[in-house]
Design a protein around this motif. Structure first.
Motif, short mmCIF file in Angstrom:
data_model
loop_
_atom_site.label_atom_id
_atom_site.label_comp_id
_atom_site.label_asym_id
_atom_site.label_seq_id
_atom_site.Cartn_x
_atom_site.Cartn_y
_atom_site.Cartn_z
N GLU A 264 -9.94 114.55 101.55
CA GLU A 264 -11.17 115.12 101.01
C GLU A 264 -11.03 116.63 100.81
N ALA A 265 -10.36 117.30 101.73
CA ALA A 265 -10.16 118.75 101.61
C ALA A 265 -9.31 119.07 100.38
N VAL A 266 -8.24 118.31 100.16
CA VAL A 266 -7.36 118.55 99.01
C VAL A 266 -8.11 118.30 97.71
N ILE A 267 -8.86 117.19 97.64
CA ILE A 267 -9.61 116.86 96.43
C ILE A 267 -10.69 117.90 96.15
N LEU A 268 -11.27 118.45 97.21
CA LEU A 268 -12.30 119.48 97.05
C LEU A 268 -11.73 120.75 96.44
N VAL A 269 -10.56 121.15 96.89
CA VAL A 269 -9.97 122.42 96.44
C VAL A 269 -9.27 122.26 95.09
N LEU A 270 -8.77 121.10 94.77
CA LEU A 270 -7.91 120.87 93.60
C LEU A 270 -8.45 121.44 92.29
N PRO A 271 -9.70 121.17 91.89
CA PRO A 271 -10.14 121.63 90.57
C PRO A 271 -10.66 123.07 90.54
N LEU A 272 -10.82 123.71 91.69
CA LEU A 272 -11.47 125.02 91.73
C LEU A 272 -10.75 126.09 90.90
N PRO A 273 -9.41 126.19 90.92
CA PRO A 273 -8.75 127.22 90.08
C PRO A 273 -9.02 127.01 88.59
N LEU A 274 -9.03 125.77 88.12
CA LEU A 274 -9.31 125.52 86.70
C LEU A 274 -10.75 125.86 86.36
N LEU A 275 -11.66 125.50 87.26
CA LEU A 275 -13.08 125.77 87.01
C LEU A 275 -13.35 127.27 86.96
N ALA A 276 -12.67 128.01 87.82
CA ALA A 276 -12.85 129.47 87.85
C ALA A 276 -12.39 130.10 86.54
N GLY A 277 -11.46 129.44 85.82
CA GLY A 277 -10.94 129.99 84.57
C GLY A 277 -11.64 129.50 83.32
N LEU A 278 -12.69 128.72 83.44
CA LEU A 278 -13.40 128.23 82.26
C LEU A 278 -14.02 129.39 81.47
N ASN A 279 -13.97 129.27 80.16
CA ASN A 279 -14.50 130.32 79.29
C ASN A 279 -15.99 130.08 79.03
N ILE A 280 -16.78 130.26 80.07
CA ILE A 280 -18.23 130.09 79.98
C ILE A 280 -18.89 131.25 80.70
N SER A 281 -20.21 131.34 80.57
CA SER A 281 -20.91 132.46 81.19
C SER A 281 -20.79 132.39 82.71
N ARG A 282 -21.00 133.56 83.33
CA ARG A 282 -20.85 133.63 84.78
C ARG A 282 -21.83 132.69 85.49
N GLY A 283 -23.07 132.63 84.99
CA GLY A 283 -24.07 131.77 85.63
C GLY A 283 -23.66 130.31 85.57
N LYS A 284 -23.19 129.87 84.40
CA LYS A 284 -22.77 128.47 84.26
C LYS A 284 -21.49 128.20 85.06
N LYS A 285 -20.64 129.23 85.15
CA LYS A 285 -19.41 129.06 85.93
C LYS A 285 -19.74 128.84 87.40
N VAL A 286 -20.71 129.62 87.92
CA VAL A 286 -21.14 129.44 89.31
C VAL A 286 -21.73 128.05 89.50
N GLY A 287 -22.57 127.64 88.53
CA GLY A 287 -23.17 126.30 88.62
C GLY A 287 -22.13 125.20 88.60
N THR A 288 -21.10 125.38 87.77
CA THR A 288 -20.03 124.39 87.70
C THR A 288 -19.25 124.32 89.00
N LEU A 289 -18.92 125.49 89.56
CA LEU A 289 -18.21 125.52 90.84
C LEU A 289 -19.02 124.85 91.94
N LEU A 290 -20.33 125.11 91.94
CA LEU A 290 -21.20 124.48 92.94
C LEU A 290 -21.22 122.98 92.75
N LEU A 291 -21.27 122.53 91.48
CA LEU A 291 -21.30 121.10 91.20
C LEU A 291 -20.05 120.41 91.74
N PHE A 292 -18.89 121.02 91.48
CA PHE A 292 -17.65 120.40 91.92
C PHE A 292 -17.37 120.65 93.40
#
Length: 378
Positions: A264-292
């Protein structure tokens, strides 16, 4: 011989506080090992033999009696002695099922989440993907998990057949518990494959999938064949089953918990670097990180459950001592199901109430669909 019988009758009368005839029936029903311990230990109590209240509340006597009974009796007879002593002393039966309501509430929510997820996927995409099918496969095993709710009382209040049935239910619940945790992890991993097109990331996902599948298969085999013959898992407790061999159940239980938490820990951390690099607004980026990052709730639930399985398989009162462990096992599965359903439910919510789009990564259904199909680029 006469003095020995008289002692038995006196002790039975003291414990039952009843007429002599009923005392003789009690003495006849009491396993011999229990009578032996009573004859040996009750006279050494500081209580007067006629003071039933003192005898029934003497914790020192109760402790040495328990030690004697567990050493002299097979477990089935030990439970009979405990049950008769509880009745004789007029102790009320204990119940510990308050946590069941939390489990039932979480189960209802998780089932609603599955329904909403499947509806959302069909309404928005008009088709289902691999992660949807895996969740459907997990549903039958998820339903079986509710069987453990028959527990939550002292083991000696149960009849032998009832306790045997409870152990059998627990055996199958453990099987489905392992499967369910693995399937919910695979749902998330298939979702990652659908969302992220990055080659290195997908290779990492496939490796983790292989690890989850392999470790789950090994743990399932250990759980299925934890005792040989298998039926000794639920029949061996009586003490007169015959020759059988069992693995270290405590070690297996902690291995399952530890592997699950690590995955669970590995799966939780796995997508975070990609999500942090998404080309979207800061607010939506935070929302996306929270979602994942919602998987952190699964991780927390798993860690809390770890506290309650300490000493698993070594308790003399398992139906009471480990009710909390069963409850948290069910909650762990419920939370896992809810977390894997939230991304699809989020799409349905935004499509239905567009004003809520600022809480998610995209502002309209077409953008949401594009994200779900893995077309979002860094």
């Amino acid at each position: 011989m006469r003095d020995f019988r008289l002692t038995i009758v006196v002790l039975a009368c003291i414990l039952l506080i009843c007429e002599a005839a009923e005392s003789m029936n009690y003495a006849n029903e009491m396993p011999k090992c229990g009578i032996t311990c009573m004859v040996r230990l009750i006279p050494s109590s500081t209580c007067a033999l006629t003071n039933t209240t003192c005898l029934c509340t003497d914790t020192g006597l109760a402790k040495v009696m328990q030690t004697c009974i567990l050493s002299e009796c097979i477990l089935e007879d030990a439970l009979s002695v405990a049950r008769m002593s509880e009745t004789a002393c007029g102790r009320p039966r204990r119940y510990k099922r308050g946590g069941v309501w939390a489990f039932i509430a979480a189960s209802i929510v998780s089932l609603l989440c599955i329904i909403l997820r499947m509806y959302s996927r069909w309404k928005m995409m008009k088709r289902y993907e691999a992660d949807d099918f895996v969740l459907v496969v997990a549903l039958p095993s998820y339903q079986v998990m509710a069987a453990f709710l028959a527990l939550g009382v002292d083991v000696w209040t149960l009849g032998s057949d009832t306790f045997t049935t409870a152990l059998k239910i627990q055996y199958f619940d453990e099987f489905f518990y392992i499967i369910n945790l693995a399937l919910t992890k695979l749902v998330l991993l298939f979702f990652f494959l659908r969302v992220f097109p990055h080659r290195r990331f997908r290779i990492a996902v496939y490796i983790i999938m292989g690890f989850v599948a392999t470790s789950t298969t090994i743990l399932l085999l250990l759980q299925i064949f934890q005792c040989l013959p298998i039926e000794s898992v639920w029949l061996g407790w009586k003490g007169n089953y015959g020759e059988h061999r069992c693995l270290d159940i405590n070690l297996i239980t902690f291995s399952i918990a530890a592997l699950s938490i690590a995955q669970e820990a590995v799966i939780l951390v796995l997508p975070l670097p990609l999500l942090a690099g998404l080309n979207i607004s800061r607010g939506k980026k935070v929302g996306t990180l929270l979602l994942f990052s919602l998987g952190i709730f699964v991780l927390v639930t798993s860690c809390i459950r770890l506290k309650f399985i300490h000493g698993w398989a070594h308790s003399t009162n398992p139906t009471w001592d480990y009710m909390d462990a069963f409850i948290w096992s069910g909650l762990e599965v419920d939370v896992s199901v809810i977390v894997v359903c939230i991304p699809a439910i989020r799409i349905l919510v935004v499509a239905t109430w567009p004003k809520m789009s600022h809480w998610v990564i995209a502002s309209n259904p077409s953008e949401l669909e594009m994200f779900n199909r893995g077309q979002e680029k860094d």
